[in-house]
Design a protein around this motif. Structure first.
Motif, PDB file in Angstrom:
ATOM      1  N   GLY A   7       0.803  -1.212   0.000  1.00 21.32           N
ATOM      2  CA  GLY A   7       0.000   0.000   0.000  1.00 21.32           C
ATOM      3  C   GLY A   7       0.831   1.255   0.000  1.00 21.32           C
ATOM      4  N   ILE A   8       0.164   2.349  -0.352  1.00 17.89           N
ATOM      5  CA  ILE A   8       0.795   3.668  -0.395  1.00 17.89           C
ATOM      6  C   ILE A   8      -0.168   4.661   0.226  1.00 17.89           C
ATOM      7  CG2 ILE A   8      -0.072   4.259  -2.707  1.00 17.89           C
ATOM      8  CD1 ILE A   8       2.756   5.511  -3.226  1.00 17.89           C
ATOM      9  N   TRP A   9       0.375   5.755   0.729  1.00 21.66           N
ATOM     10  CA  TRP A   9      -0.421   6.823   1.332  1.00 21.66           C
ATOM     11  C   TRP A   9      -1.596   7.134   0.411  1.00 21.66           C
ATOM     12  CZ3 TRP A   9      -0.260   9.691   5.788  1.00 21.66           C
ATOM     13  CH2 TRP A   9      -0.921  10.907   5.794  1.00 21.66           C
ATOM     14  N   PRO A  10      -2.833   7.029   0.921  1.00 24.58           N
ATOM     15  CA  PRO A  10      -3.999   7.305   0.067  1.00 24.58           C
ATOM     16  C   PRO A  10      -3.952   8.706  -0.536  1.00 24.58           C
ATOM     17  CG  PRO A  10      -4.667   6.229   2.087  1.00 24.58           C
ATOM     18  CD  PRO A  10      -3.210   6.582   2.247  1.00 24.58           C
ATOM     19  N   GLY A  16       7.495  10.869  -3.073  1.00 27.13           N
ATOM     20  CA  GLY A  16       7.749  11.080  -1.657  1.00 27.13           C
ATOM     21  C   GLY A  16       6.642  10.660  -0.714  1.00 27.13           C
ATOM     22  N   SER A  17       5.958   9.566  -0.985  1.00 29.77           N
ATOM     23  CA  SER A  17       4.839   9.167  -0.141  1.00 29.77           C
ATOM     24  C   SER A  17       5.136   7.884   0.623  1.00 29.77           C
ATOM     25  CB  SER A  17       3.598   8.949  -1.004  1.00 29.77           C
ATOM     26  OG  SER A  17       3.272  10.141  -1.666  1.00 29.77           O
ATOM     27  N   PRO A  18       4.651   7.795   1.882  1.00 31.89           N
ATOM     28  CA  PRO A  18       4.833   6.548   2.633  1.00 31.89           C
ATOM     29  C   PRO A  18       4.291   5.351   1.851  1.00 31.89           C
ATOM     30  CG  PRO A  18       4.099   8.287   4.087  1.00 31.89           C
ATOM     31  CD  PRO A  18       4.005   8.826   2.691  1.00 31.89           C
ATOM     32  N   THR A  19       5.091   4.280   1.830  1.00 29.20           N
ATOM     33  CA  THR A  19       4.778   3.074   1.072  1.00 29.20           C
ATOM     34  C   THR A  19       5.218   1.861   1.881  1.00 29.20           C
ATOM     35  OG1 THR A  19       5.255   4.327  -0.943  1.00 29.20           O
ATOM     36  CG2 THR A  19       5.113   1.944  -1.183  1.00 29.20           C
ATOM     37  N   ILE A  20       4.479   0.749   1.745  1.00 32.81           N
ATOM     38  CA  ILE A  20       4.823  -0.487   2.454  1.00 32.81           C
ATOM     39  C   ILE A  20       4.865  -1.638   1.458  1.00 32.81           C
ATOM     40  CG2 ILE A  20       4.166  -2.121   4.267  1.00 32.81           C
ATOM     41  CD1 ILE A  20       2.721   0.157   5.676  1.00 32.81           C
ATOM     42  N   TRP A  21       5.931  -2.459   1.581  1.00 32.99           N
ATOM     43  CA  TRP A  21       6.079  -3.687   0.802  1.00 32.99           C
ATOM     44  C   TRP A  21       6.291  -4.838   1.771  1.00 32.99           C
ATOM     45  CZ3 TRP A  21       8.830   0.783  -0.062  1.00 32.99           C
ATOM     46  CH2 TRP A  21       8.661   1.434  -1.280  1.00 32.99           C
ATOM     47  N   LEU A  22       6.006  -6.055   1.339  1.00 33.72           N
ATOM     48  CA  LEU A  22       6.265  -7.268   2.107  1.00 33.72           C
ATOM     49  C   LEU A  22       7.353  -8.050   1.404  1.00 33.72           C
ATOM     50  CD1 LEU A  22       5.375  -9.316   4.371  1.00 33.72           C
ATOM     51  CD2 LEU A  22       3.937 -10.343   2.598  1.00 33.72           C
ATOM     52  N   GLU A  23       8.411  -8.408   2.133  1.00 31.36           N
ATOM     53  CA  GLU A  23       9.452  -9.273   1.584  1.00 31.36           C
ATOM     54  C   GLU A  23       8.933 -10.694   1.760  1.00 31.36           C
ATOM     55  OE1 GLU A  23      11.896 -11.479   0.392  1.00 31.36           O
ATOM     56  OE2 GLU A  23      12.868 -11.411   2.325  1.00 31.36           O
ATOM     57  N   ILE A  64      11.382   5.954  11.947  1.00 33.64           N
ATOM     58  CA  ILE A  64      10.468   6.595  11.006  1.00 33.64           C
ATOM     59  C   ILE A  64       9.145   6.862  11.687  1.00 33.64           C
ATOM     60  CG2 ILE A  64      11.523   5.517   8.984  1.00 33.64           C
ATOM     61  CD1 ILE A  64       9.037   3.659   8.906  1.00 33.64           C
ATOM     62  N   ARG A  65       8.384   7.757  11.116  1.00 34.68           N
ATOM     63  CA  ARG A  65       7.020   8.013  11.576  1.00 34.68           C
ATOM     64  C   ARG A  65       6.098   7.469  10.494  1.00 34.68           C
ATOM     65  NH1 ARG A  65       4.078  11.313  14.998  1.00 34.68           N
ATOM     66  NH2 ARG A  65       5.974  12.249  15.819  1.00 34.68           N
ATOM     67  N   LEU A  66       5.328   6.442  10.862  1.00 32.75           N
ATOM     68  CA  LEU A  66       4.386   5.834   9.933  1.00 32.75           C
ATOM     69  C   LEU A  66       3.004   6.404  10.214  1.00 32.75           C
ATOM     70  CD1 LEU A  66       4.129   3.680   7.683  1.00 32.75           C
ATOM     71  CD2 LEU A  66       3.468   2.078   9.482  1.00 32.75           C
ATOM     72  N   LEU A  71      -1.544   1.913   8.667  1.00 33.67           N
ATOM     73  CA  LEU A  71      -1.677   0.653   9.401  1.00 33.67           C
ATOM     74  C   LEU A  71      -2.591  -0.329   8.684  1.00 33.67           C
ATOM     75  CD1 LEU A  71      -1.883   1.964  13.057  1.00 33.67           C
ATOM     76  CD2 LEU A  71       0.099   1.037  11.854  1.00 33.67           C
ATOM     77  N   GLN A  72      -3.510   0.172   7.883  1.00 35.86           N
ATOM     78  CA  GLN A  72      -4.419  -0.694   7.136  1.00 35.86           C
ATOM     79  C   GLN A  72      -3.679  -1.624   6.179  1.00 35.86           C
ATOM     80  OE1 GLN A  72      -6.788   1.501   4.139  1.00 35.86           O
ATOM     81  NE2 GLN A  72      -5.384   3.215   4.490  1.00 35.86           N
ATOM     82  N   PHE A  73      -2.463  -1.287   5.809  1.00 40.11           N
ATOM     83  CA  PHE A  73      -1.701  -2.090   4.852  1.00 40.11           C
ATOM     84  C   PHE A  73      -0.791  -3.122   5.518  1.00 40.11           C
ATOM     85  CE2 PHE A  73      -2.293   2.082   2.697  1.00 40.11           C
ATOM     86  CZ  PHE A  73      -3.230   1.652   1.773  1.00 40.11           C
ATOM     87  N   ILE A  74      -0.690  -3.086   6.845  1.00 35.24           N
ATOM     88  CA  ILE A  74       0.177  -4.027   7.550  1.00 35.24           C
ATOM     89  C   ILE A  74      -0.586  -5.330   7.759  1.00 35.24           C
ATOM     90  CG2 ILE A  74       1.407  -4.481   9.700  1.00 35.24           C
ATOM     91  CD1 ILE A  74       2.100  -1.525   9.804  1.00 35.24           C
ATOM     92  N   PRO A  75      -0.030  -6.440   7.276  1.00 32.40           N
ATOM     93  CA  PRO A  75      -0.715  -7.726   7.408  1.00 32.40           C
ATOM     94  C   PRO A  75      -0.893  -8.122   8.873  1.00 32.40           C
ATOM     95  CG  PRO A  75       1.191  -7.896   5.947  1.00 32.40           C
ATOM     96  CD  PRO A  75       1.237  -6.551   6.587  1.00 32.40           C
ATOM     97  N   ARG A  76      -2.001  -8.745   9.167  1.00 33.01           N
ATOM     98  CA  ARG A  76      -2.307  -9.244  10.510  1.00 33.01           C
ATOM     99  C   ARG A  76      -2.450 -10.760  10.443  1.00 33.01           C
ATOM    100  NH1 ARG A  76      -1.662  -4.732  13.672  1.00 33.01           N
ATOM    101  NH2 ARG A  76      -2.683  -2.992  12.698  1.00 33.01           N
TER     102      ARG A  76
END
Length: 103
Positions: A7-10, A16-23, A64-66, A71-76
Motif C-alpha cells: 500500500g501507499i499513502w492514500p 515522496g509518499s509513505p509506502t509499504i512492501w512485504l518481503e 520513522i514516523r508511519l 496501518l491498514q496495509f500491515i498484514p495481521r
C-alpha cells in the motif's frame, strides 16, 4: 528478493509518499516513510523499550514516523487482533500477544 507492494499513502502525489512492501521470503516489512524529527526521537528515547536496552539509534538503523492511516496495509495474523501489539519472542522476532477470554 521478492517484494510485494502492500500500500501507499492514500491520495498520494507522484513522489515522496509513505509506502509499504512485504518481503515474501522472510515476511519482513519494507517501509518508506517520513523520518522522525528530533522531538519524536527524544520522546522515544525517554519512553525506552526493554530494561537495560540502549535508547541510542545505531548508525545502521533509523526511526520513522508511519502515518496511522498506513496501518491498514500491515498484514495481521489470525492470532494478532489489530488492537494487540506484538510482544518480542525469545529469538527476538515479534510474536502475537495472547488475548484472554475476558476481553
Amino acid at each position: 528478493m521478492a517484494l510485494r507492494f502492500l500500500g501507499i499513502w492514500p491520495n498520494t502525489p507522484d513522489d515522496g509518499s509513505p509506502t509499504i512492501w512485504l518481503e515474501e521470503t522472510t515476511g519482513d516489512l519494507i517501509i518508506q516513510s517520513w523520518k522522525a524529527d528530533q522531538e519524536t526521537l527524544r520522546a522515544a528515547q525517554e519512553v525506552g523499550s526493554v530494561p537495560g536496552h540502549s535508547t541510542d539509534v545505531p548508525d545502521h538503523e533509523t526511526v520513522i514516523r508511519l502515518p496511522a492511516n498506513m496501518l491498514q496495509f500491515i498484514p495481521r495474523t489470525e492470532n494478532a487482533p489489530a488492537h494487540t501489539p506484538p510482544s518480542p519472542g525469545t529469538d527476538g522476532t515479534p510474536t502475537a500477544n495472547k488475548v484472554s477470554e475476558d476481553q
